[in-house]
Design a protein around this motif. Structure first.
Motif, PDB file in Angstrom:
ATOM      1  N   LYS A 287      15.436  32.451  81.968  1.00 23.26           N
ATOM      2  CA  LYS A 287      15.908  32.881  80.319  1.00 23.26           C
ATOM      3  C   LYS A 287      15.132  30.691  79.996  1.00 23.26           C
ATOM      4  N   LYS A 288      15.327  29.554  80.514  1.00 24.96           N
ATOM      5  CA  LYS A 288      15.383  28.612  79.570  1.00 24.96           C
ATOM      6  C   LYS A 288      13.141  28.660  80.041  1.00 24.96           C
ATOM      7  N   THR A 289      12.846  28.808  80.886  1.00 25.41           N
ATOM      8  CA  THR A 289      10.638  28.852  81.604  1.00 25.41           C
ATOM      9  C   THR A 289      10.639  29.955  80.531  1.00 25.41           C
ATOM     10  N   GLY A 290      10.977  31.249  80.283  1.00 24.97           N
ATOM     11  CA  GLY A 290      10.191  32.907  79.997  1.00 24.97           C
ATOM     12  C   GLY A 290       9.918  33.326  81.809  1.00 24.97           C
ATOM     13  N   VAL A 291       9.921  32.140  82.929  1.00 21.38           N
ATOM     14  CA  VAL A 291       9.496  33.203  83.753  1.00 21.38           C
ATOM     15  C   VAL A 291      10.256  34.197  84.106  1.00 21.38           C
ATOM     16  N   GLY A 292       9.769  35.355  84.664  1.00 19.87           N
ATOM     17  CA  GLY A 292       9.938  36.706  84.900  1.00 19.87           C
ATOM     18  C   GLY A 292      10.324  36.757  86.129  1.00 19.87           C
ATOM     19  N   VAL A 293      11.930  37.311  86.401  1.00 21.59           N
ATOM     20  CA  VAL A 293      11.958  37.176  88.316  1.00 21.59           C
ATOM     21  C   VAL A 293      13.134  38.596  88.312  1.00 21.59           C
ATOM     22  N   TYR A 294      12.207  39.120  89.238  1.00 22.20           N
ATOM     23  CA  TYR A 294      12.545  40.473  89.432  1.00 22.20           C
ATOM     24  C   TYR A 294      13.014  41.390  90.622  1.00 22.20           C
ATOM     25  N   ASN A 295      13.833  41.669  90.693  1.00 21.27           N
ATOM     26  CA  ASN A 295      14.280  42.606  92.287  1.00 21.27           C
ATOM     27  C   ASN A 295      13.325  43.934  92.514  1.00 21.27           C
ATOM     28  N   CYS A 296      12.952  43.742  93.097  1.00 17.20           N
ATOM     29  CA  CYS A 296      12.598  45.724  93.675  1.00 17.20           C
ATOM     30  C   CYS A 296      13.008  46.152  94.757  1.00 17.20           C
ATOM     31  N   SER A 297      14.200  45.612  95.083  1.00 15.81           N
ATOM     32  CA  SER A 297      14.667  46.409  95.885  1.00 15.81           C
ATOM     33  C   SER A 297      15.895  47.056  95.362  1.00 15.81           C
ATOM     34  N   PRO A 298      16.015  48.536  95.968  1.00 12.22           N
ATOM     35  CA  PRO A 298      17.111  49.969  95.333  1.00 12.22           C
ATOM     36  C   PRO A 298      17.723  49.817  95.986  1.00 12.22           C
ATOM     37  N   VAL A 299      18.116  48.337  96.922  1.00  9.70           N
ATOM     38  CA  VAL A 299      19.333  48.941  97.840  1.00  9.70           C
ATOM     39  C   VAL A 299      20.650  47.546  98.032  1.00  9.70           C
ATOM     40  N   THR A 300      20.009  46.773  96.923  1.00  9.52           N
ATOM     41  CA  THR A 300      20.864  45.313  97.244  1.00  9.52           C
ATOM     42  C   THR A 300      21.789  44.973  96.522  1.00  9.52           C
ATOM     43  N   LEU A 301      22.696  43.379  97.586  1.00  8.57           N
ATOM     44  CA  LEU A 301      23.996  43.538  96.835  1.00  8.57           C
ATOM     45  C   LEU A 301      24.247  42.975  95.163  1.00  8.57           C
ATOM     46  N   LEU A 302      22.866  42.074  95.431  1.00 12.02           N
ATOM     47  CA  LEU A 302      23.213  40.795  94.198  1.00 12.02           C
ATOM     48  C   LEU A 302      23.174  42.010  93.015  1.00 12.02           C
ATOM     49  N   PRO A 303      23.415  41.653  91.945  1.00 13.31           N
ATOM     50  CA  PRO A 303      24.035  42.440  90.900  1.00 13.31           C
ATOM     51  C   PRO A 303      22.664  42.818  90.101  1.00 13.31           C
ATOM     52  N   TYR A 304      21.859  43.718  89.634  1.00 14.63           N
ATOM     53  CA  TYR A 304      20.884  43.691  88.767  1.00 14.63           C
ATOM     54  C   TYR A 304      20.961  42.908  87.298  1.00 14.63           C
ATOM     55  N   SER A 305      22.133  42.509  86.979  1.00 19.17           N
ATOM     56  CA  SER A 305      23.031  42.263  85.766  1.00 19.17           C
ATOM     57  C   SER A 305      22.360  40.187  85.847  1.00 19.17           C
ATOM     58  N   ILE A 306      22.145  39.926  87.498  1.00 18.07           N
ATOM     59  CA  ILE A 306      22.129  38.824  87.747  1.00 18.07           C
ATOM     60  C   ILE A 306      20.081  38.524  87.834  1.00 18.07           C
ATOM     61  N   ILE A 307      20.076  39.230  88.620  1.00 15.58           N
ATOM     62  CA  ILE A 307      18.192  39.253  88.785  1.00 15.58           C
ATOM     63  C   ILE A 307      18.363  40.826  88.532  1.00 15.58           C
ATOM     64  N   PRO A 308      16.963  41.561  87.365  1.00 16.62           N
ATOM     65  CA  PRO A 308      16.456  42.076  87.052  1.00 16.62           C
ATOM     66  C   PRO A 308      15.765  43.187  87.339  1.00 16.62           C
ATOM     67  N   TYR A 309      15.984  45.026  87.762  1.00 18.32           N
ATOM     68  CA  TYR A 309      15.497  45.547  88.802  1.00 18.32           C
ATOM     69  C   TYR A 309      14.068  46.279  88.722  1.00 18.32           C
ATOM     70  N   ARG A 310      12.980  46.219  88.764  1.00 15.98           N
ATOM     71  CA  ARG A 310      11.412  46.481  88.402  1.00 15.98           C
ATOM     72  C   ARG A 310      10.963  47.043  89.677  1.00 15.98           C
ATOM     73  N   ASP A 311      10.602  48.798  90.579  1.00 17.57           N
ATOM     74  CA  ASP A 311      10.531  49.579  90.893  1.00 17.57           C
ATOM     75  C   ASP A 311       8.844  48.970  90.878  1.00 17.57           C
ATOM     76  N   PHE A 312       8.715  49.064  92.437  1.00 12.66           N
ATOM     77  CA  PHE A 312       7.996  48.783  93.376  1.00 12.66           C
ATOM     78  C   PHE A 312       6.498  49.064  92.279  1.00 12.66           C
ATOM     79  N   ASN A 313       6.823  50.089  93.021  1.00 10.95           N
ATOM     80  CA  ASN A 313       5.357  51.251  92.587  1.00 10.95           C
ATOM     81  C   ASN A 313       5.169  51.335  90.882  1.00 10.95           C
ATOM     82  N   SER A 314       5.439  50.770  90.906  1.00 14.20           N
ATOM     83  CA  SER A 314       5.390  50.355  88.939  1.00 14.20           C
ATOM     84  C   SER A 314       4.543  49.961  88.373  1.00 14.20           C
ATOM     85  N   LEU A 315       4.563  48.590  89.407  1.00 18.54           N
ATOM     86  CA  LEU A 315       3.855  47.794  88.679  1.00 18.54           C
ATOM     87  C   LEU A 315       2.027  47.320  89.155  1.00 18.54           C
TER      88      LEU A 315
END
Length: 317
Positions: A287-315
């Motif tokens: 949020k402070k730096t503008g660097v995007g951080v995305y989790n590409c795992s569809p089965v993660t324990l970490l909520p996507y409200s913390i680190i948003p999801y991005r589909d790997f193939n869509s990249l």
């Protein structure tokens, strides 16, 4: 090979005995005396901000580490360098076409290095836990010559004991644990429990300063992913994609393991107290730096409200 294994076993038994003897003296773990147990030790170029080291074995200089600043400078400003993929070992990696990463920057974590030839685009291999080298030494054979390592000194020591050629011939950056990180992580966790807007509080801001400058030390959270994330921020990537950061299925074999050859994982034990607070801090850094951080795992324990999801193939369209 069998003779070498026996030699390594005796060396580790000797080290264990010496460490127990040192422990009886109440010397702190950071005491330099520990570094001489194996005759493997380091000497920083700058004691005030130690980021570059001379590395010795039996009084012989065998290597000189590179600093994070040098890694940052070597990254350059080419368009390709704007994003990085951090490849963990979660089972979800089995469902990814890693050949799509051939033109990308990739940071490998621990055993993910087994996919280096498929990816063919190494940026860095990060190892923070020396037990990985002891338990998975077979994964560290026939390494590519263009590979760079970011490791703790304990890991460097284990690699040297495993194969002196690795310690002598590869490029290393030595990463250090941040002073008092345990207290900081505990504080961050308490803030998260008490207040939904804790990220705006002063204490979180102080931790953020440390997060963004790993030259001052790395957070130790129970997952090497946190070390790689700090490196990626510091080097200057604009987008960071986390692969295999599943967490919830940590009791299953890693993508490079099989059901009969699984090393126990402590991720679930560390999740609430260390990993989740660190990822909340990552959210603040994003949020402070503008660097995007995305989790590409569809089965993660970490909520996507913390680190948003991005589909790997869509990249890769």
């Amino acid at each position: 090979m069998k003779k070498e294994k026996i030699k390594q076993w005796f060396t580790r038994q000797k080290r264990s005995l010496l460490k127990k003897t040192f422990a009886l003296t109440s010397l702190p773990r950071q005491c330099q005396a520990y570094d001489f147990i194996d005759g493997i030790w380091s000497q920083p170029y700058d004691c005030l901000l130690p980021t570059k080291y001379k590395l010795y074995w039996k009084n012989r200089l065998i290597n000189t580490s590179f600093s994070l600043e040098e890694l940052k400078i070597s990254q350059g400003v080419e368009p390709r360098n704007e994003r990085v993929f951090i490849l963990g070992s979660g089972p979800s990696v089995n469902n990814l076409d890693l050949s799509k990463l051939r033109k990308e920057n990739v940071i490998f974590l621990n055993g993910a290095i087994t996919s280096i030839n498929e990816v063919n685009s190494p940026f860095l291999e990060v190892i923070s836990d020396a037990s990985f080298v002891r338990n998975r030494s077979s994964l560290l054979t026939n390494l590519r010559n263009d590979l760079k390592f970011a490791v703790t000194f304990d890991v460097f020591r284990e690699l040297a004991l495993l194969d002196e050629k690795i310690a002598k011939n590869y490029d290393f950056s030595i990463i250090n644990e941040a002073p008092n990180w345990r207290e900081g992580g505990t504080l961050l966790n308490e803030l998260a429990r008490k207040s939904g807007d804790f990220l705006e509080q002063e204490a979180a801001g102080e931790l953020l300063k440390l997060f963004l400058d790993p030259r001052l030390g790395f957070f130790h959270t129970g997952t090497v992913m946190s070390n790689a994330i700090q490196i990626a921020f510091y080097v200057g990537f604009k987008e960071i994609f986390l692969l295999g950061f599943d967490l919830g299925n940590a009791n299953q074999p890693r993508f490079h393991e099989n059901t009969e050859d699984v090393v126990r994982s402590g991720l679930l034990n560390d999740y609430e107290e260390h990993i989740k607070p660190f990822m909340l801090l990552t959210k603040l850094a994003s949020k402070k730096t503008g660097v995007g951080v995305y989790n590409c795992s569809p089965v993660t324990l970490l909520p996507y409200s913390i680190i948003p999801y991005r589909d790997f193939n869509s990249l890769f369209f």
